[in-house]
Scaffold this active site. Structure first.
Site, PDB file in Angstrom:
ATOM      1  CD  GLN A 155      -1.291  -0.276   3.675  1.00 10.17           C
ATOM      2  OE1 GLN A 155      -2.468   0.073   3.526  1.00 10.17           O
ATOM      3  NE2 GLN A 155      -0.850  -0.793   4.805  1.00 10.17           N
ATOM      4  CG  HIS A 171      -4.332   0.497  -0.548  1.00  4.28           C
ATOM      5  ND1 HIS A 171      -4.619   1.776  -0.135  1.00  4.28           N
ATOM      6  CD2 HIS A 171      -5.212  -0.310   0.086  1.00  4.28           C
ATOM      7  CE1 HIS A 171      -5.629   1.755   0.717  1.00  4.28           C
ATOM      8  NE2 HIS A 171      -6.014   0.500   0.861  1.00  4.28           N
ATOM      9  CG  ASP A 229      -9.600   0.458  -0.517  1.00  4.76           C
ATOM     10  OD1 ASP A 229     -10.755   0.753  -0.863  1.00  4.76           O
ATOM     11  OD2 ASP A 229      -9.311   0.073   0.633  1.00  4.76           O
ATOM     12  CD  GLU A 282      -9.803  -3.344  -0.501  1.00  4.56           C
ATOM     13  OE1 GLU A 282     -10.004  -3.365   0.723  1.00  4.56           O
ATOM     14  OE2 GLU A 282      -8.672  -3.527  -1.009  1.00  4.56           O
ATOM     15  CG  ASP A 330     -12.471  -2.644   2.994  1.00  2.00           C
ATOM     16  OD1 ASP A 330     -12.697  -3.095   4.123  1.00  2.00           O
ATOM     17  OD2 ASP A 330     -11.614  -1.774   2.789  1.00  2.00           O
ATOM     18  CD  GLN A 378      -8.790  -5.408   3.591  1.00  3.88           C
ATOM     19  OE1 GLN A 378      -7.899  -5.196   4.394  1.00  3.88           O
ATOM     20  NE2 GLN A 378      -9.432  -4.442   2.987  1.00  3.88           N
ATOM     21  CE  LYS A 407      -9.859  -2.113   6.956  1.00  6.20           C
ATOM     22  NZ  LYS A 407      -9.265  -1.927   5.632  1.00  6.20           N
ATOM     23  CB  THR A 420      -5.409  -1.237   9.286  1.00  4.91           C
ATOM     24  OG1 THR A 420      -5.272   0.186   9.328  1.00  4.91           O
ATOM     25  CG2 THR A 420      -5.063  -1.788  10.660  1.00  4.91           C
ATOM     26  CB  CYS A 421      -1.463   1.796   7.234  1.00  4.32           C
ATOM     27  SG  CYS A 421      -2.853   2.929   7.533  1.00  4.32           S
TER      28      CYS A 421
END
Length: 416
Positions: free
Chosen positions: A172, A194, A238, A273, A307, A329, A331, A360-361
């Site tokens: 991402q 991403h 995304d 996404e 998502d 996804q 998540k 997630t980041c």
């Protein structure tokens, strides 16, 4: 072997909590922060520092097992649990969870994970971030007690075969969606970038023209920089429901626009996404199904990734049963107990749905490493490079953990 002591330590996650709805509503930038007032419950500002709580389990053999309670960047959106702040949850952990952990045997990871994942305190299940971190620590504890990798614990308890091959990685970019792509291409990432297309005027365009131009740039950049003809990364972007915003959530219009993006992608495979967010799971499934049906009718090869509103294991089962998309996804922080991640990947494989083990980041190095072991056991189609938005740091953490684990398990098995 038993847990002797449980400690809960506040810390920072690797990115920030962002109020997704405020950003969609047009919150502007001022440097790295966003302007305007938050609209999602719990936020004090549109962007605020990400937080985590480290769960440390001291074992009888002196080892310390780790897990990090963390939540997604866009907490409180798309049907997810509310904002996760350490100061709100450490007192809860000390009062309610510490007595349940101390003295507990770590002989069975799955038994412990299922217990805490379904535990109710005062009639409420634990916040997903708590279940995520506690079960990470419990998996680590079982591995430390048996002196094996976390992957081997999962393979044994699930009865899965060991496959000595890496999982394809998906990187991402964050807002650095141009120079980050160059970095990804140099390191031969399997799927990219991403893109963080979370705003209509600046990133998508009111006719979708900015995203189309970006995809065309991506395709050209791959051709310019790829080291050989065998390297052909997948494009995975995304869009955070923004396509729905410019087409009033009309499935036919959205599908036709999405299909048109393949021309910009050229010969590269394209995944989109989160094209739409219609506010509830049932409506999301129906709308995504209508878009997917239209894409099939017109013969488009573009694939959709679910998502928003596809958060829990039960949600993943429902999206898969409806066949309303091509990929879901998973998540990871939204699923609570990490065993649900393995269960979700396996369910997708058994029912013809592509599984992307994401996250997630806004996670940590600890949770990212744990997710590598989940992926090596369950074998999703792709695995997110995380945490953070810098790419290189996450690539180092995820790729190197995967390569080390594969080498260690292979060496052990060769010596048997």
């Amino acid at each position: 072997m038993n847990i002797v002591q449980a400690l809960f330590v506040p810390g920072y996650s690797s990115f920030y909590f962002d109020d997704q709805q405020a950003i969609k509503n047009g919150a502007g930038h001022d440097g790295f922060v966003y302007l305007g007032q938050p609209v999602t419950k719990g936020f004090q500002t549109v962007r605020q520092a990400g937080e985590c709580v480290s769960v440390m389990l001291l074992l009888e053999n002196g080892a310390v097992a780790l897990g990090d309670c963390a939540a997604v960047q866009y907490s409180g959106a798309g049907g997810r649990d509310p904002l996760f702040l350490a100061k709100d949850f450490i007192p809860f952990l000390e009062r309610h969870i510490k007595p349940l952990l101390e003295g507990r045997s770590v002989a069975s990871f799955l038994a412990n994970a299922r217990y805490f994942d379904t535990l109710e305190i005062e009639g409420q299940r634990l916040h997903t971030a708590l279940r995520y971190g506690i079960t990470q620590a419990l998996l680590d504890a079982s591995a430390l007690a048996r002196q094996v990798t976390k992957t081997e614990i999962l393979l044994e308890e699930y009865g899965l075969p060991f496959i000595a091959a890496p999982i394809p990685l998906f990187a991402q970019s964050g807002d650095d969606r141009y120079s980050a792509v160059d970095k990804m291409l140099l390191k031969r990432v399997d799927a990219l970038p991403h893109g963080l297309i979370n705003n209509v005027p600046d990133k998508l365009g009111f006719q979708g023209e900015k995203l189309e131009a970006y995809i065309r740039w991506l395709s050209n950049r791959v051709e310019q920089l790829r080291p050989d003809s065998h390297y052909r990364p997948t494009l995975h972007i995304d869009v955070y429901g923004t396509i729905g915003l410019i087409f009033d959530n009309d499935p036919t219009m959205m599908a036709d626009y999405i299909a048109s993006l393949q021309k910009a992608a050229g010969s590269l495979e394209l995944y989109i996404e989160g094209p739409v967010d219609v506010g509830s799971k049932e409506a999301q499934i129906e709308t995504m199904a209508n878009i997917t049906r239209r894409l099939r009718q017109i013969g488009s090869p573009v694939k959709l990734v679910a998502d928003e509103w596809c958060n829990t294991y039960e949600d993943i089962v429902d999206f898969t049963a409806a066949q309303c998309c091509h990929m879901v996804q998973i998540k990871t922080p939204d699923l609570g107990g990490i065993h649900n991640i393995v269960d979700s990947v396996l369910h997708c494989q058994q029912h013809g749905m592509e599984a992307y083990q994401g996250g997630t980041c806004n996670e940590t190095d600890v949770s990212a490493r744990t997710c590598v072991h989940l992926a090596l056991a369950a074998r999703p189609m792709r695995l997110l490079v995380k945490p953070g938005m810098g790419f290189d740091e996450g690539m180092n953490i995820v790729n190197n953990e995967m390569q080390r684990t594969l080498a260690l398990i292979q060496a052990r098995r060769a010596a048997e």
